[in-house]
Design a protein around this motif. Structure first.
Motif, PDB file in Angstrom:
ATOM      1  N   PHE A  27       0.828  -1.199   0.000  1.00 33.40           N
ATOM      2  CA  PHE A  27       0.000   0.000   0.000  1.00 33.40           C
ATOM      3  C   PHE A  27       0.870   1.259   0.000  1.00 33.40           C
ATOM      4  CE2 PHE A  27      -2.784  -3.228   1.916  1.00 33.40           C
ATOM      5  CZ  PHE A  27      -3.824  -3.166   1.003  1.00 33.40           C
ATOM      6  N   LEU A  28       1.989   1.210   0.711  1.00 33.36           N
ATOM      7  CA  LEU A  28       2.912   2.347   0.682  1.00 33.36           C
ATOM      8  C   LEU A  28       3.548   2.482  -0.702  1.00 33.36           C
ATOM      9  CD1 LEU A  28       4.724   2.178   4.130  1.00 33.36           C
ATOM     10  CD2 LEU A  28       2.995   3.793   3.362  1.00 33.36           C
ATOM     11  N   LYS A  29       3.868   1.352  -1.310  1.00 35.18           N
ATOM     12  CA  LYS A  29       4.454   1.401  -2.651  1.00 35.18           C
ATOM     13  C   LYS A  29       3.455   1.973  -3.649  1.00 35.18           C
ATOM     14  CE  LYS A  29       7.570  -2.392  -1.695  1.00 35.18           C
ATOM     15  NZ  LYS A  29       7.880  -3.804  -1.934  1.00 35.18           N
ATOM     16  N   ARG A  30       2.179   1.618  -3.495  1.00 30.06           N
ATOM     17  CA  ARG A  30       1.141   2.195  -4.358  1.00 30.06           C
ATOM     18  C   ARG A  30       0.992   3.688  -4.115  1.00 30.06           C
ATOM     19  NH1 ARG A  30      -3.391  -2.418  -3.556  1.00 30.06           N
ATOM     20  NH2 ARG A  30      -2.364  -4.039  -4.766  1.00 30.06           N
ATOM     21  N   SER A  31       1.143   4.111  -2.873  1.00 33.54           N
ATOM     22  CA  SER A  31       1.062   5.542  -2.563  1.00 33.54           C
ATOM     23  C   SER A  31       2.202   6.304  -3.215  1.00 33.54           C
ATOM     24  CB  SER A  31       1.095   5.767  -1.049  1.00 33.54           C
ATOM     25  OG  SER A  31      -0.024   5.191  -0.441  1.00 33.54           O
ATOM     26  N   ILE A  32       3.393   5.707  -3.215  1.00 34.80           N
ATOM     27  CA  ILE A  32       4.530   6.353  -3.886  1.00 34.80           C
ATOM     28  C   ILE A  32       4.268   6.426  -5.385  1.00 34.80           C
ATOM     29  CG2 ILE A  32       6.993   6.161  -4.407  1.00 34.80           C
ATOM     30  CD1 ILE A  32       7.333   4.882  -1.627  1.00 34.80           C
ATOM     31  N   ASN A  33       3.685   5.363  -5.955  1.00 34.94           N
ATOM     32  CA  ASN A  33       3.327   5.390  -7.382  1.00 34.94           C
ATOM     33  C   ASN A  33       2.300   6.481  -7.666  1.00 34.94           C
ATOM     34  OD1 ASN A  33       5.045   3.279  -7.947  1.00 34.94           O
ATOM     35  ND2 ASN A  33       3.439   1.735  -7.956  1.00 34.94           N
ATOM     36  N   ALA A  34       1.307   6.617  -6.780  1.00 38.21           N
ATOM     37  CA  ALA A  34       0.293   7.663  -6.962  1.00 38.21           C
ATOM     38  C   ALA A  34       0.937   9.048  -6.882  1.00 38.21           C
ATOM     39  CB  ALA A  34      -0.801   7.528  -5.905  1.00 38.21           C
ATOM     40  N   ALA A  35       1.895   9.217  -5.976  1.00 36.27           N
ATOM     41  CA  ALA A  35       2.605  10.498  -5.877  1.00 36.27           C
ATOM     42  C   ALA A  35       3.370  10.782  -7.171  1.00 36.27           C
ATOM     43  CB  ALA A  35       3.550  10.489  -4.678  1.00 36.27           C
ATOM     44  N   GLY A  36       3.942   9.745  -7.783  1.00 39.32           N
ATOM     45  CA  GLY A  36       4.639   9.915  -9.061  1.00 39.32           C
ATOM     46  C   GLY A  36       3.696  10.317 -10.180  1.00 39.32           C
ATOM     47  N   VAL A  37       2.495   9.745 -10.195  1.00 35.14           N
ATOM     48  CA  VAL A  37       1.492  10.101 -11.205  1.00 35.14           C
ATOM     49  C   VAL A  37       1.061  11.560 -11.015  1.00 35.14           C
ATOM     50  CG1 VAL A  37      -0.866   9.637 -11.987  1.00 35.14           C
ATOM     51  CG2 VAL A  37       0.692   7.747 -11.536  1.00 35.14           C
ATOM     52  N   ILE A  38       0.860  11.965  -9.762  1.00 39.05           N
ATOM     53  CA  ILE A  38       0.475  13.358  -9.471  1.00 39.05           C
ATOM     54  C   ILE A  38       1.586  14.304  -9.898  1.00 39.05           C
ATOM     55  CG2 ILE A  38      -0.009  14.983  -7.609  1.00 39.05           C
ATOM     56  CD1 ILE A  38      -1.423  12.626  -6.171  1.00 39.05           C
ATOM     57  N   TYR A  39       2.835  13.941  -9.621  1.00 38.51           N
ATOM     58  CA  TYR A  39       3.983  14.763 -10.012  1.00 38.51           C
ATOM     59  C   TYR A  39       3.996  14.964 -11.531  1.00 38.51           C
ATOM     60  CZ  TYR A  39       8.838  16.121 -10.816  1.00 38.51           C
ATOM     61  OH  TYR A  39       9.965  16.768 -11.230  1.00 38.51           O
ATOM     62  N   ASN A  40       3.854  13.881 -12.277  1.00 41.25           N
ATOM     63  CA  ASN A  40       3.870  13.983 -13.739  1.00 41.25           C
ATOM     64  C   ASN A  40       2.697  14.803 -14.258  1.00 41.25           C
ATOM     65  OD1 ASN A  40       6.253  12.590 -14.176  1.00 41.25           O
ATOM     66  ND2 ASN A  40       5.224  10.614 -14.302  1.00 41.25           N
ATOM     67  N   HIS A  41       1.535  14.672 -13.618  1.00 45.65           N
ATOM     68  CA  HIS A  41       0.374  15.462 -14.027  1.00 45.65           C
ATOM     69  C   HIS A  41       0.627  16.949 -13.791  1.00 45.65           C
ATOM     70  CE1 HIS A  41      -3.825  15.978 -15.125  1.00 45.65           C
ATOM     71  NE2 HIS A  41      -3.942  16.832 -14.121  1.00 45.65           N
ATOM     72  N   CYS A  42       1.252  17.277 -12.664  1.00 45.96           N
ATOM     73  CA  CYS A  42       1.570  18.688 -12.375  1.00 45.96           C
ATOM     74  C   CYS A  42       2.561  19.255 -13.392  1.00 45.96           C
ATOM     75  CB  CYS A  42       2.130  18.819 -10.962  1.00 45.96           C
ATOM     76  SG  CYS A  42       0.936  18.521  -9.665  1.00 45.96           S
ATOM     77  N   ILE A  43       3.562  18.465 -13.765  1.00 40.58           N
ATOM     78  CA  ILE A  43       4.531  18.911 -14.779  1.00 40.58           C
ATOM     79  C   ILE A  43       3.815  19.142 -16.109  1.00 40.58           C
ATOM     80  CG2 ILE A  43       6.552  18.211 -16.127  1.00 40.58           C
ATOM     81  CD1 ILE A  43       7.304  19.006 -13.317  1.00 40.58           C
ATOM     82  N   ALA A  44       2.896  18.235 -16.479  1.00 36.97           N
ATOM     83  CA  ALA A  44       2.147  18.389 -17.728  1.00 36.97           C
ATOM     84  C   ALA A  44       1.287  19.644 -17.695  1.00 36.97           C
ATOM     85  CB  ALA A  44       1.281  17.159 -17.975  1.00 36.97           C
ATOM     86  N   LEU A  45       0.664  19.924 -16.552  1.00 39.55           N
ATOM     87  CA  LEU A  45      -0.148  21.140 -16.424  1.00 39.55           C
ATOM     88  C   LEU A  45       0.708  22.392 -16.563  1.00 39.55           C
ATOM     89  CD1 LEU A  45      -2.602  20.206 -13.538  1.00 39.55           C
ATOM     90  CD2 LEU A  45      -3.146  20.529 -15.945  1.00 39.55           C
ATOM     91  N   HIS A  46       1.899  22.382 -15.956  1.00 37.59           N
ATOM     92  CA  HIS A  46       2.804  23.521 -16.092  1.00 37.59           C
ATOM     93  C   HIS A  46       3.163  23.764 -17.551  1.00 37.59           C
ATOM     94  CE1 HIS A  46       4.122  25.281 -12.284  1.00 37.59           C
ATOM     95  NE2 HIS A  46       3.906  24.100 -11.727  1.00 37.59           N
ATOM     96  N   LYS A  47       3.522  22.712 -18.253  1.00 42.22           N
ATOM     97  CA  LYS A  47       3.920  22.849 -19.662  1.00 42.22           C
ATOM     98  C   LYS A  47       2.752  23.323 -20.526  1.00 42.22           C
ATOM     99  CE  LYS A  47       7.621  19.430 -19.445  1.00 42.22           C
ATOM    100  NZ  LYS A  47       8.775  20.235 -19.769  1.00 42.22           N
ATOM    101  N   ARG A  48       1.571  22.750 -20.285  1.00 38.37           N
ATOM    102  CA  ARG A  48       0.392  23.133 -21.058  1.00 38.37           C
ATOM    103  C   ARG A  48       0.003  24.583 -20.791  1.00 38.37           C
ATOM    104  NH1 ARG A  48      -3.874  19.698 -19.234  1.00 38.37           N
ATOM    105  NH2 ARG A  48      -2.525  18.044 -19.957  1.00 38.37           N
ATOM    106  N   TYR A  49       0.060  24.997 -19.522  1.00 35.45           N
ATOM    107  CA  TYR A  49      -0.300  26.360 -19.150  1.00 35.45           C
ATOM    108  C   TYR A  49       0.656  27.358 -19.812  1.00 35.45           C
ATOM    109  CZ  TYR A  49      -1.922  30.162 -16.136  1.00 35.45           C
ATOM    110  OH  TYR A  49      -2.457  31.327 -15.664  1.00 35.45           O
ATOM    111  N   TYR A  50       1.947  27.033 -19.813  1.00 41.29           N
ATOM    112  CA  TYR A  50       2.913  27.943 -20.434  1.00 41.29           C
ATOM    113  C   TYR A  50       2.717  28.010 -21.947  1.00 41.29           C
ATOM    114  CZ  TYR A  50       7.180  30.342 -21.606  1.00 41.29           C
ATOM    115  OH  TYR A  50       8.075  31.257 -22.085  1.00 41.29           O
ATOM    116  N   ARG A  51       2.390  26.870 -22.555  1.00 36.42           N
ATOM    117  CA  ARG A  51       2.165  26.843 -24.007  1.00 36.42           C
ATOM    118  C   ARG A  51       0.947  27.680 -24.384  1.00 36.42           C
ATOM    119  NH1 ARG A  51       2.831  21.469 -24.593  1.00 36.42           N
ATOM    120  NH2 ARG A  51       0.594  21.097 -24.493  1.00 36.42           N
TER     121      ARG A  51
END
Length: 162
Positions: A16-40
């Motif tokens: 469950f902790l490993k899944r939480s770390i995976n979820a944090a990684g997905v959130i991180y990538n989503h935030c990076i994508a939002l930053h790039k899209r917003y700047y574009r």
């Protein structure tokens, strides 16, 4: 601030902790994508508060994201903001903006004040589950942050104030 590291006991509950770390990684990538899209779209930098509010709305609909605490999600947004500020400050020196990370390589997430509770001796409650760790030394002072790191043996890192 003093930092202490403890290893978690091996248990199938640790997935469950490993899944939480995976979820944090997905959130991180989503935030990076939002930053790039917003700047574009707007040629402006995305405000950290706006990003946190948007991610908070998305967490209500995405059950997988709810395995990461709200303060941990805010910490992810703040870490991205800090990396962008470093990029803006030292752009001429070759510092790159933060980029995407593979979810399997995402290492850790940090719980600031909520989301964990010490239950005595060598037990800790993270979210709804209770985990045991090797308590090799006493914890001095008040614990301010708790970081869950993905290593071959899961680790708990405490940041405590003396």
């Amino acid at each position: 601030m003093k930092t202490l590291k403890f290893k978690l006991y091996q248990h199938k509950r640790n997935r469950f902790l490993k899944r939480s770390i995976n979820a944090a990684g997905v959130i991180y990538n989503h935030c990076i994508a939002l930053h790039k899209r917003y700047y574009r779209m707007w040629s402006k930098h995305l405000n950290c508060a706006k990003l946190q509010a948007h991610i908070a709305k998305l967490r209500k609909r995405k059950e997988f994201w709810q395995s990461v605490g709200s303060q941990a999600v805010q910490d992810i947004c703040q870490r991205i903001e800090k990396a962008y500020q470093l990029f803006f400050k030292h752009n001429k020196k070759g510092v790159r903006p933060p980029g995407f990370k593979k979810v399997k390589k995402y290492k850790s997430f940090t719980l600031k004040q909520a989301g964990y509770k010490f239950l005595g001796s060598n037990r800790i409650k993270i979210g709804q589950k209770v985990y045991q760790f090797w308590k090799s030394r006493e914890i001095e002072g008040k614990v301010k942050t708790l970081t869950i790191k993905r290593t071959p043996l899961l680790r708990i890192v405490y940041g405590s104030r003396r």
